[in-house]
Scaffold this motif. Structure first.
Motif, mmCIF file in Angstrom:
data_model
loop_
_atom_site.group_PDB
_atom_site.id
_atom_site.type_symbol
_atom_site.label_atom_id
_atom_site.label_comp_id
_atom_site.label_asym_id
_atom_site.label_seq_id
_atom_site.Cartn_x
_atom_site.Cartn_y
_atom_site.Cartn_z
ATOM 1 N N ARG A 141 -15.110 105.851 72.169
ATOM 2 C CA ARG A 141 -14.763 106.841 71.145
ATOM 3 C C ARG A 141 -14.669 106.233 69.743
ATOM 4 O O ARG A 141 -14.819 106.940 68.758
ATOM 5 N N ILE A 142 -14.385 104.937 69.665
ATOM 6 C CA ILE A 142 -14.485 104.226 68.390
ATOM 7 C C ILE A 142 -15.313 102.967 68.622
ATOM 8 O O ILE A 142 -15.407 102.456 69.746
ATOM 9 N N ASP A 143 -15.916 102.463 67.552
ATOM 10 C CA ASP A 143 -16.761 101.278 67.648
ATOM 11 C C ASP A 143 -16.013 100.001 67.299
ATOM 12 O O ASP A 143 -16.283 98.941 67.869
ATOM 13 N N LEU A 144 -15.090 100.108 66.355
ATOM 14 C CA LEU A 144 -14.424 98.924 65.816
ATOM 15 C C LEU A 144 -12.940 99.204 65.661
ATOM 16 O O LEU A 144 -12.555 100.289 65.214
ATOM 17 N N GLY A 145 -12.105 98.249 66.036
ATOM 18 C CA GLY A 145 -10.670 98.391 65.869
ATOM 19 C C GLY A 145 -10.131 97.328 64.935
ATOM 20 O O GLY A 145 -10.635 96.195 64.912
ATOM 21 N N LEU A 146 -9.123 97.693 64.154
ATOM 22 C CA LEU A 146 -8.398 96.740 63.311
ATOM 23 C C LEU A 146 -6.962 96.733 63.810
ATOM 24 O O LEU A 146 -6.181 97.635 63.500
ATOM 25 N N GLY A 147 -6.623 95.754 64.640
ATOM 26 C CA GLY A 147 -5.326 95.783 65.290
ATOM 27 C C GLY A 147 -4.772 94.392 65.549
ATOM 28 O O GLY A 147 -5.338 93.380 65.138
ATOM 29 N N ARG A 148 -3.659 94.369 66.259
ATOM 30 C CA ARG A 148 -2.943 93.123 66.532
ATOM 31 C C ARG A 148 -2.805 92.986 68.039
ATOM 32 O O ARG A 148 -2.093 93.764 68.676
ATOM 33 N N SER A 149 -3.498 92.003 68.590
ATOM 34 C CA SER A 149 -3.450 91.814 70.041
ATOM 35 C C SER A 149 -3.717 90.356 70.374
ATOM 36 O O SER A 149 -4.705 89.773 69.910
ATOM 37 N N ASP A 150 -2.826 89.763 71.163
ATOM 38 C CA ASP A 150 -3.018 88.381 71.602
ATOM 39 C C ASP A 150 -3.943 88.303 72.804
ATOM 40 O O ASP A 150 -4.657 87.316 72.989
ATOM 41 N N THR A 151 -3.921 89.330 73.636
ATOM 42 C CA THR A 151 -4.758 89.346 74.833
ATOM 43 C C THR A 151 -5.588 90.624 74.834
ATOM 44 O O THR A 151 -5.079 91.713 74.546
#
Length: 291
Positions: A141-151
């Protein structure tokens, strides 16, 4: 079914209102031109042209058909070029998910860079927490995410965009705002806290409990949106840990202070995408991010 050749023949005659001139423009003779138009009229089921020995005119049906025929030919002529541009990633659509804090800072710069480098790419922007971004990337549903994730799952690739400090949002009149020294981590002991949700903002929650001995009895609210947290701080409902980019938001009655005993720039923002994506526009933007 009619063909594009038949439509081109009709449009040429309609524009010249003369079979001889139309045939010359199409580099063909009149007999095959006439046959193409007759085939077209048989398929349509009405006369598109009135012709006699002296002149050619459009019927009312022909005038209506001409408008659509010109659009059809323009689209047909443009289709190969459009396909090449989309395949190259120069054109297309890119759907981006972003956290609220990234919307305060890096999102605007990224959108500007994409628009300047790839003006043919249309952007769809959707605010969502990191967990929602990963779900939406997985489901396409989205192509690119701008987020915070260690794993992240194995099918997700990422690129570090920003590393920033962790700040404490403090309301007007609070004792920590009036300290004449930088904050220390133990200063928040016993203070009411507004925390990131452990389920909806997992990465940020994990970051906080990794660096602070949180007394969960002092957690007054657990939410996922940074702007809401800051507004609650302004109304004196507690203190909140926020990324430095959140300090760009001017909310009356809220102050931001750093910790002297906390490693610099521990809050990371990453671009994330599905390595199996076939969207050429995504590949172009990933190359831009990595450059």
């Amino acid at each position: 079914m009619y063909t594009l050749d038949q439509v081109r023949c009709f449009v040429a005659v309609a524009e010249h209102l003369h079979f001889g001139k139309a045939a010359e423009a199409l580099s063909m003779t009149q007999p095959p031109l006439s046959r193409q138009i007759q085939k077209l009229e048989r398929f349509v089921g009405v006369d598109l042209l009135d012709r006699d020995n002296k002149r050619v005119t459009l019927t009312a049906a022909g005038e209506a058909f001409l408008d659509n025929a010109q659009v059809l030919l323009a689209m047909a002529d443009r289709a190969p070029q459009d396909a090449r541009r989309i395949a190259s990633g120069q054109w297309g659509r890119l759907s981006i998910g972003f956290t609220a804090a990234s919307g305060f800072g890096i999102l605007g710069s990224l959108v500007t860079a994409i628009e300047e480098n790839f003006p043919g790419i249309d952007l769809d922007l959707h605010e969502m927490v990191t967990g929602e971004q990963l779900e939406n990337i997985a489901e396409g549903r989205i192509d690119l995410g701008l987020g915070r994730s260690d794993t992240t799952p194995s099918f997700i690739d990422s690129e570090l965009l920003l590393a920033e400090r962790l700040l404490l949002a403090i309301p007007d009149g609070h004792r920590l705002h009036d300290l004449d020294r930088p904050l220390r981590k133990d200063d928040v002991t016993g203070e009411p806290l507004i925390m990131h949700s452990a389920t909806k903002a997992t990465s940020f929650y994990d970051l906080i409990i990794r660096h602070f001995p949180i007394d969960h009895h002092m957690v007054k609210h657990s939410i996922s949106q940074v702007l809401t947290m800051i507004n609650l701080v302004a109304d004196n409902h507690g203190l909140a840990f926020v990324p430095e980019s959140a300090s760009l938001v001017s909310v009356p009655g809220v102050h931001f202070k750093a910790f002297e005993d906390l490693s610099e720039e521990i809050v990371e923002l990453k671009a994330m995408w599905n390595v199996q994506s076939k969207n050429p526009a995504l590949q172009q933007v990933v190359s831009l991010l990595r450059s």
